[in-house]
Design a protein around this motif. Structure first.
Motif, PDB file in Angstrom:
ATOM      1  N   TRP A  34       3.025  12.834  -3.665  1.00  0.00           N
ATOM      2  CA  TRP A  34       2.017  13.479  -2.614  1.00  0.00           C
ATOM      3  C   TRP A  34       1.002  14.125  -3.260  1.00  0.00           C
ATOM      4  CZ3 TRP A  34       1.047  11.198   2.187  1.00  0.00           C
ATOM      5  CH2 TRP A  34       1.942  10.484   2.622  1.00  0.00           C
ATOM      6  N   LYS A  48       2.327   6.567  -9.261  1.00  0.00           N
ATOM      7  CA  LYS A  48       1.472   5.207  -9.072  1.00  0.00           C
ATOM      8  C   LYS A  48       1.386   4.460 -10.153  1.00  0.00           C
ATOM      9  CE  LYS A  48      -3.138   4.699  -6.645  1.00  0.00           C
ATOM     10  NZ  LYS A  48      -3.909   5.572  -6.068  1.00  0.00           N
ATOM     11  N   GLU A  53       0.519   7.554   0.891  1.00  0.00           N
ATOM     12  CA  GLU A  53      -0.229   8.506   0.459  1.00  0.00           C
ATOM     13  C   GLU A  53      -1.772   8.195   0.302  1.00  0.00           C
ATOM     14  OE1 GLU A  53       2.217   7.822  -1.480  1.00  0.00           O
ATOM     15  OE2 GLU A  53       1.928   7.806  -3.508  1.00  0.00           O
ATOM     16  N   ASP A  54      -1.992   7.047   0.132  1.00  0.00           N
ATOM     17  CA  ASP A  54      -3.371   6.564  -0.030  1.00  0.00           C
ATOM     18  C   ASP A  54      -3.889   6.333   1.448  1.00  0.00           C
ATOM     19  OD1 ASP A  54      -3.379   6.642  -2.774  1.00  0.00           O
ATOM     20  OD2 ASP A  54      -2.819   4.587  -3.131  1.00  0.00           O
ATOM     21  N   SER A  58       0.661  -1.104   0.029  1.00  0.00           N
ATOM     22  CA  SER A  58       0.107  -0.020   0.088  1.00  0.00           C
ATOM     23  C   SER A  58       0.870   1.352  -0.101  1.00  0.00           C
ATOM     24  CB  SER A  58      -1.038   0.100   1.174  1.00  0.00           C
ATOM     25  OG  SER A  58      -0.204   0.154   2.373  1.00  0.00           O
ATOM     26  N   ARG A  59       0.412   2.235  -0.584  1.00  0.00           N
ATOM     27  CA  ARG A  59       0.943   3.481  -0.730  1.00  0.00           C
ATOM     28  C   ARG A  59       0.869   4.390   0.391  1.00  0.00           C
ATOM     29  NH1 ARG A  59       3.061   4.656  -6.039  1.00  0.00           N
ATOM     30  NH2 ARG A  59       2.808   6.770  -5.717  1.00  0.00           N
ATOM     31  N   ASN A 116      -2.440  13.596  -4.570  1.00  0.00           N
ATOM     32  CA  ASN A 116      -3.692  13.283  -3.620  1.00  0.00           C
ATOM     33  C   ASN A 116      -4.305  14.569  -3.112  1.00  0.00           C
ATOM     34  OD1 ASN A 116      -2.195  10.822  -3.809  1.00  0.00           O
ATOM     35  ND2 ASN A 116      -3.392   9.968  -2.283  1.00  0.00           N
TER      36      ASN A 116
END
Ligand code: SAM
Ligand code: ZN
Lengths: 149, 280
Positions: free
Chosen positions: B129, B168, B5-6, B2-3, B132
């Motif tokens: 980043w 991403k 920023e998510d 998982s990233r 987002n």
């Protein structure tokens, strides 16, 4: 925050971008600090033409520092006996001669004021919109509330 | 995987605990350091410069910028200013007493410096980043445009910026590059170890200077080691390992050749191959 930085920072608010009064930001209730560092002559030479000298003088006087000369120093003023500093050229464009350049008193003074003198606590105020940017431990807070972006 | 920023906004993700963990991890130190050196080689600085570090975090790159050529920093020691959205990250940088000036700021809100301030800018593992948006009033496109617009204005003509980031997907890569081009940059993408899990993407940006094309495929000519993803300009590119005539690398190579021939060669120092400026 170094006084050098104050000579480049502007108000972050969009509507101030076009107003000349948004630069420089004016220190208020500032507590100064000196952090010594090694003089970087090539850097001073590089940055000199980019400085806005009148604004440095204004800030220095607002901070109660000794007044600076009315005309900015020239690159020549930065080294002691600049005339000897002549490199010779050898085969195939190879730069060989190395003359150790000696920083002049002017260079040392410039280093002191721009790179060693800083604002530790206080705020920076925009001359156009009066927005205040807080400085804590030398770090200025430039985060804007959403409606000002 | 998982990233981050998510999961959370950056200032919450990089809290005190995470900032410390991040900065003290020797694995992270090593990766960030090698990417910083890579970015520096792409900036090709030959003398001490004023550099902006976007998303500077705890100053891992900044520490390298402050080093001398003998310590491995081309053109150094540079003077740098860095900003980050996480006060915890900046707190760690303060503890380490980094030499650069630090600010708390959001790159998505712009770059608050007057026009032509910096010789160069660097950003390591941060600008993904910007894709987002945290609130409904903001859009990633709006944030990217304010960032690149501000960055473009803050660099002097002929200045360069290198942003290593973790897109991403291809779409995001494109969105970021296009935002840079729209802001006026000449731009190119460079990918190290493509297709592996260690792939690293570098966005190489130039300001003015005529020889750069406005579109993303026109990468700066003569820049060492840049492989453009689009093959159209391949012809003009320098082969890997080939040195620019007159550059430090070129001089060092020549010196070696001369020495092998038994010629006497001046000792190499931090001044070797530096551009000499006009003396007034
Ligand atoms: C992976 S860390 C990299 C830090 C540093 N560049 C390094 O290489 O060690 C990502 C950094 O980007 C910062 N960041 C994320 N979004 C940002 C924004 N909008 N503006 C400024 N910094 C941001 C984070 O706070 C974090 O410090
Ligand atoms: Zn303002």
């Amino acid at each position: 925050m170094k006084l050098l930085t104050l000579n480049f920072l502007t108000c972050a608010i969009k509507t101030c971008k076009t107003s000349p009064a948004s630069f420089p930001l004016h220190p208020r209730d500032a507590e100064l600090e000196i952090i010594e560092s090694e003089i970087n002559l090539p850097f001073l030479r590089n940055i000199l033409p980019r400085l806005m000298w009148e604004e440095i003088r204004v800030i220095a006087s607002e901070l109660g520092l000794p007044s600076l000369p009315t005309t900015p120093p020239t690159r020549e003023d930065l080294v002691e006996g600049a005339s000897q500093a002549q490199a010779t050229e050898q085969a195939e464009g190879e730069a060989v001669a190395e003359v150790e350049e000696v920083p002049s008193q002017t260079a040392k003074d410039l280093h002191r004021i721009l790179l060693e003198t800083g604002i530790k606590e206080g705020k920076l105020v925009c001359g156009n919109c009066a927005h205040e940017y807080k400085v804590m431990e030398g770090v200025a807070n430039f985060l804007l509330p959403g409606h000002l972006v | 995987m998982s990233r981050p920023e998510d999961i959370l906004p950056p200032d919450l993700f990089y809290n005190d605990l995470e900032s410390r963990k991040y900065t003290t991890s020797s694995r992270i130190q090593k990766i960030q350091s090698s990417m910083t050196h890579r970015a520096l080689s792409l900036l090709s600085l030959t003398s001490p410069s004023l550099i902006l570090d976007i998303g500077c975090g705890s100053g891992l790159s900044g520490e390298i910028l402050s080093q001398t050529p003998d310590q491995g920093t081309p053109g150094g020691p540079h003077i740098w200013m860095g900003f980050d959205i996480s006060s915890s990250m900046l707190g760690v940088a303060l503890e380490k007493e980094v030499e650069g000036d630090l600010f708390l700021a959001d790159a998505g809100q712009g770059v608050p410096f007057r026009a032509g301030t910096f010789d160069a800018a660097i950003s390591i593992s941060a600008i993904q980043w910007l894709c987002n948006a945290e609130t409904s009033e903001e859009s990633p496109v709006g944030r990217l445009s304010r960032f690149f617009g501000g960055l473009y204005a803050s660099l002097r003509r002929g200045g360069r910026a290198v942003c290593q980031f973790y897109p991403k997907n291809d779409e995001q890569k494109k969105m970021v590059s296009q935002a840079a081009v729209k802001a006026g940059f000449g731009a190119g993408l460079l990918e190290d170890d493509p297709g592996t899990k260690n792939a690293k993407t570098y966005l190489v940006l130039t300001v003015g200077g005529g020889e750069v094309d406005g579109d993303i495929t026109g990468v700066v000519r003569g820049m060492d080691g840049v492989d453009v993803m689009d093959g159209r300009r391949k012809g003009q590119q320098r082969k890997r390992g080939e040195e620019v005539k007159g550059s430090r690398g070129w001089i060092l190579k020549k010196k070696e050749q001369m020495e092998k021939k038994g010629r006497v060669v001046k000792a190499t120092s931090k001044y070797t191959g530096r551009k000499r400026r006009i003396q007034f």
